[in-house]
Design an enzyme around this catalytic site. Sequence first.
Site, short mmCIF file in Angstrom:
data_model
loop_
_atom_site.label_atom_id
_atom_site.label_comp_id
_atom_site.label_asym_id
_atom_site.label_seq_id
_atom_site.Cartn_x
_atom_site.Cartn_y
_atom_site.Cartn_z
N LEU A 84 0.83 -1.20 0.00
CA LEU A 84 0.00 0.00 0.00
C LEU A 84 0.87 1.25 0.00
O LEU A 84 1.98 1.25 0.51
CB LEU A 84 -0.90 0.00 1.23
CG LEU A 84 -1.83 -1.22 1.37
CD1 LEU A 84 -2.58 -1.15 2.68
CD2 LEU A 84 -2.79 -1.29 0.20
N ASP A 85 0.33 2.33 -0.58
CA ASP A 85 1.05 3.60 -0.51
C ASP A 85 0.52 4.41 0.67
O ASP A 85 -0.38 3.96 1.40
CB ASP A 85 0.94 4.37 -1.83
CG ASP A 85 -0.49 4.74 -2.21
OD1 ASP A 85 -1.36 4.83 -1.31
OD2 ASP A 85 -0.74 4.95 -3.41
N SER A 86 1.06 5.59 0.88
CA SER A 86 0.69 6.39 2.05
C SER A 86 -0.78 6.80 2.04
O SER A 86 -1.41 6.88 3.09
CB SER A 86 1.60 7.61 2.18
OG SER A 86 1.51 8.40 1.01
N ASP A 88 -3.22 5.02 0.75
CA ASP A 88 -3.96 3.82 1.14
C ASP A 88 -3.92 3.63 2.66
O ASP A 88 -4.93 3.26 3.27
CB ASP A 88 -3.37 2.58 0.47
CG ASP A 88 -3.51 2.60 -1.05
OD1 ASP A 88 -4.49 3.19 -1.54
OD2 ASP A 88 -2.64 2.02 -1.72
#
Length: 129
Positions: A84-86, A88
Amino acid sequence: MAARTALLKYLRVDVVPSPTQRTSLNSLSSSFNLLRRHLSEEVRGSFLDKSEVADRVISVVKNFEKVDPSKVTPNAHFQNDLGLDSLDAVEIVMALEEEFGFEIPDNEADKINSVNLAVDFIASHPQAK
């Protein structure tokens, strides 16, 4: 003033409560203990069970659309393990806020980057439901 100090230094008065006062003191002591016990139970009761929190956090993370549910473990890191990215991670924190019924302050939300950290924070928060 010096005479008063000298007199008080040598004057001792033993206070023995009368039977009526003893009963009042026992009643007061008993009431205090009851109140203390009630407050103690209330404080203990205001925190969720950590295993219940863990189950609910894992469920929220597994239900997040960008997560492969088979990769979610109690030790899963949002970015390293789940990809996941930030943004998310922020969405997951928002989903956790909705699940547990309280707002996580931004400075704390920024620190929550794994399932374990989410569980620890939520389980220790008195407003979590």
